[in-house]
Write a protein that holds these residues in place. Structure first.
Motif, PDB file in Angstrom:
ATOM      1  N   ARG A 177       0.839  -1.206   0.000  1.00 15.71           N
ATOM      2  CA  ARG A 177       0.000   0.000   0.000  1.00 15.71           C
ATOM      3  C   ARG A 177       0.872   1.253   0.000  1.00 15.71           C
ATOM      4  NH1 ARG A 177      -2.949  -3.342   3.734  1.00 15.71           N
ATOM      5  NH2 ARG A 177      -4.469  -4.474   2.481  1.00 15.71           N
ATOM      6  N   ASN A 178       2.020   1.191   0.672  1.00 15.75           N
ATOM      7  CA  ASN A 178       2.948   2.325   0.615  1.00 15.75           C
ATOM      8  C   ASN A 178       3.612   2.416  -0.752  1.00 15.75           C
ATOM      9  OD1 ASN A 178       2.311   2.795   3.266  1.00 15.75           O
ATOM     10  ND2 ASN A 178       4.103   1.704   4.064  1.00 15.75           N
ATOM     11  N   ALA A 179       3.929   1.257  -1.331  1.00 15.72           N
ATOM     12  CA  ALA A 179       4.644   1.243  -2.614  1.00 15.72           C
ATOM     13  C   ALA A 179       3.842   1.955  -3.699  1.00 15.72           C
ATOM     14  CB  ALA A 179       4.943  -0.205  -3.039  1.00 15.72           C
ATOM     15  N   ILE A 180       2.516   1.742  -3.720  1.00 17.21           N
ATOM     16  CA  ILE A 180       1.739   2.332  -4.820  1.00 17.21           C
ATOM     17  C   ILE A 180       1.623   3.847  -4.687  1.00 17.21           C
ATOM     18  CG2 ILE A 180       0.459   0.238  -5.480  1.00 17.21           C
ATOM     19  CD1 ILE A 180      -1.906   1.222  -3.909  1.00 17.21           C
ATOM     20  N   GLU A 181       2.063   4.409  -3.561  1.00 14.88           N
ATOM     21  CA  GLU A 181       2.092   5.868  -3.403  1.00 14.88           C
ATOM     22  C   GLU A 181       3.406   6.487  -3.881  1.00 14.88           C
ATOM     23  OE1 GLU A 181      -0.587   7.536  -2.463  1.00 14.88           O
ATOM     24  OE2 GLU A 181      -1.653   5.618  -2.268  1.00 14.88           O
ATOM     25  N   THR A 182       4.401   5.643  -4.202  1.00 14.50           N
ATOM     26  CA  THR A 182       5.694   6.206  -4.586  1.00 14.50           C
ATOM     27  C   THR A 182       5.666   6.681  -6.043  1.00 14.50           C
ATOM     28  OG1 THR A 182       6.547   4.064  -5.318  1.00 14.50           O
ATOM     29  CG2 THR A 182       6.962   4.656  -3.025  1.00 14.50           C
ATOM     30  N   ASP A 183       6.457   7.733  -6.313  1.00 14.47           N
ATOM     31  CA  ASP A 183       6.524   8.248  -7.684  1.00 14.47           C
ATOM     32  C   ASP A 183       7.041   7.174  -8.640  1.00 14.47           C
ATOM     33  OD1 ASP A 183       5.614  10.646  -6.783  1.00 14.47           O
ATOM     34  OD2 ASP A 183       7.611  11.562  -6.624  1.00 14.47           O
TER      35      ASP A 183
END
Lengths: 439, 439
Positions: free
Chosen positions: A174-180
């Motif tokens: 879930r954090n990964a999909i927020e990364t540029d």
């Protein structure tokens, strides 16, 4: 253009079958929600050459997004970060700040293990903080950091490196999909729709025939990717399509609904477990046409051959205490008599595996636990204990609901002990659903 | 020379995570028993191009034996036989005799479905009997035949095509290894040994340190392939080696046994479930030094947050009725009081999640079910119901054994509802094991 994805699950323990993989299926669902087409999941051991070959194979298949799970731990067999770094042509560098953050996470955990070697821990922290240059760090959820490793040039895939334990991988994704870095890789994704129909009580070949009928009757299936499978005794029909094909899908669904009215129990993806929970709460399951008010009801079970699996299934969903009172695992005849009020004469006359005893178990569970619904199960799970009259796989089930006719039926379930036990819980769930759905 | 193998699991339902794959892990175990080194397991959807690419990738990695599962059914998305035929350069031919044998198998099954379309069934039979020329047929266990498809020349891999349902695949594999075509492909296999150590109650990093100590103390690890993993709360150390390295393995195992005396509970691959079953039967689990006679004992449980999972686990092994009397799933307070004799004052004073209540549950289960051993579990499985004092994951467990000191302890388990419920059963199994092992 749609982004194709691949998943590489690492770990000799997964490859050799000692641990079953939960990450591949979970990530597959998440990719589907994002509209990303998953092409392959590969499971590889903790061998650098094999892992790199799998990454190269997928890159060669036009895959733009690669997800890996596992191999980020402190032991020498944890090699994923290094292999991915080499695959992406990036040098490995120690991230000092990350090493310190890992050390801070580990410190309080060490209180539980006073005898642990401090130097070993520091070496482990440094190993876990050595990452490919230019990678985006995903902060640890447990102790291992994840990574988003973009290609050196624009041609190759982006690799998202995630830890093996599902409880670390899931929040980290879930954090990964927020990364540029990951957003950039996902920017080309097509949106797909996916719809699920579930049927109980027909063979899979009937769906094959319905597909042929659909074609004869002019329903255009060319834009629909229809897959059918048997799952815990149910037939699941999943269709995937781009939004423009919505009308074709609707026509197909109506045809299935018309031909399989008796056996189609879910048109919205809901499971029988969710439908039973909704019926017990007194709300209408989504697939269910409103037909007057339903009272909320409580449930209790007395089970023999399933050994607690029905109770475990009825308590799997959060909030089950709203409707589940309890259960009696009446494995011995003594337990059937003393805890579930089964008359010993019934067992003597009809045997423990009989409709009379399953009905008595259902009634006993309902009255002992002051519930509105009682379920009774008794059967021969095997491998021993079968006879010509009562073979392995024979299961009697009863459902009693206040103010309704009791239902008792028997089934002959195929497969081994685990199959029979599991399948019997599915039959029980459907009997409960029907008993509560009936007007 | 050792034969490397690959497994290709087919099916969009498996790739997308709707169905979890049981065939890959099962086949991996069978290959290990044959001494065949498994390099990859790939999961592909029902798409001919992707399936063929996966087969070609594995062939390119020097794999001499390919196993496929799934895609042999009657529907149009079942494409495995055709794809494998093309991959091996073999024409597809209708085997009339096989079509007739399938028809004979299907005929009695159709009695259950009187309205079924006969023509649809005949078409399905013919489709399932159309196979690559020169393939060895593996007779159907369900309705689908399997295949052993040798390479056209000696250079390529042999492909064994197996059906998707585990209960068909497993017996068919046993038939497959008797065929000349598969024996020929297996003739180059090296024999490997594999040993498993299991520990409970230490972090994985301690094993990493033990490996470093082994190297410092001169144990030669170069011939041992050691992998460690966390599995349902236990640490599993699996070592694979060729027979010549037996001495090195023995030295390594002794080092582990010396450093982890308290936490190493299995040296022979036995699981805690098997050990608990052996202890209840009064026999010594294999890992257990004989220290006088043990009486056989019966067991009963009263469980709350685990909702029947402990009972289900205690009845998983065949023959559990020899020692398992039954269980009470005391989900509501009412059930705790009425079925497990928990005093209502205990719940009022200490709360349902407390050591007092878990001890009362254990005693109640033992006395109500006339067992020698009683187990009680109560906890907060979540996601709701937690508080600062009693957070989600807090579980109290008690074990009472006739003539022994009762044991009560609490644990704080990480993870979601399913993790907490599952992990609590593992802790319970270890408490039972220790309570019964103690001299």
């Amino acid at each position: 253009m749609s982004t194709r994805a691949g998943i590489v699950v690492t770990g000799t323990e997964v490859l050799t079958g000692r641990v079953s993989d939960r990450n591949g299926p979970w990530l597959a669902e998440r990719l589907r929600e994002l509209g990303v087409d998953l092409a392959y999941t590969a499971i590889v051991g903790d061998r650098p050459h094999d892992m790199e070959a799998a990454l190269r194979f997928m890159a060669g298949q036009g895959i733009g997004l690669l997800l890996t799970s596992g191999g980020l731990g402190p032991t020498a067999d944890d090699i994923t970060a290094e292999v991915v770094g080499r695959f992406q042509g990036r040098e490995m560098v120690l991230d000092e700040g990350l090493a310190e953050r890992i050390a801070e996470i580990v410190r309080p955990l060490l209180k539980r293990w006073p005898d642990v070697d401090r130097e070993a821990i520091a070496a482990a922290n440094r190993k876990q903080a050595t990452i490919p240059a230019g990678a985006t760090v995903l902060e640890p959820v447990g102790t291992a950091p994840g990574l988003v490793v973009p290609p050196l040039d624009d041609g190759g895939p982006t690799v998202v490196v995630l830890p093996g334990p599902p409880r670390e991988l899931q929040p980290m994704w879930r954090n990964a999909i927020e990364t540029d870095a990951l957003r950039a890789a996902l920017s080309g994704a097509t949106v797909y729709r996916q719809r699920t129909l579930r049927l109980f009580g027909i063979p899979e070949s009937e769906i094959a025939e319905t597909l042929r009928v659909a074609e004869r009757e002019g329903v255009d299936l060319s834009a629909l990717e229809v897959t059918t499978c048997l799952k815990r005794g149910e037939v699941e029909v999943v269709t995937r399509y781009e939004p423009e094909a919505e009308q074709d899908y609707r026509a197909f669904e109506e045809l299935v609904a018309g031909r399989h009215r008796e056996t189609l129990f879910s048109r919205d993806g809901s499971t029988v477990d969710e439908q039973v929970a909704a019926l017990l709460r007194g709300s209408h399951p989504p697939a269910d046409p409103p037909d007057g008010s339903r009272p909320p009801r409580t449930i209790a079970a007395a089970e023999s051959c399933t050994g607690g699996l029905l109770a475990a299934r009825l308590t799997e969903l959060a909030g089950a205490s709203d409707y589940f009172k309890g259960a009696i695992v009446a494995y011995s005849d003594e337990a059937k008599v003393e805890l579930a009020d089964v008359a010993p004469e019934l067992i003597e006359t009809h045997g423990a595996v009989s409709g009379e005893v399953s009905a008595a178990l259902a009634n006993g569970a309902r009255s002992r636990l002051h519930a509105d619904v009682g379920v009774g199960i008794t059967g021969v799970a095997g491998p021993g204990g079968g006879s010509v009259e009562k073979p392995v796989g024979l299961v009697w089930l009863s459902v009693v609901v206040t103010d309704r006719e009791p239902v008792t039926r028997s089934v002959n379930l195929p497969g081994g002990r685990a199959d029979v036990r599991d399948r019997a819980t599915t039959v029980a769930m459907h009997l409960i659903r029907r008993a509560l759905s009936a007007a």
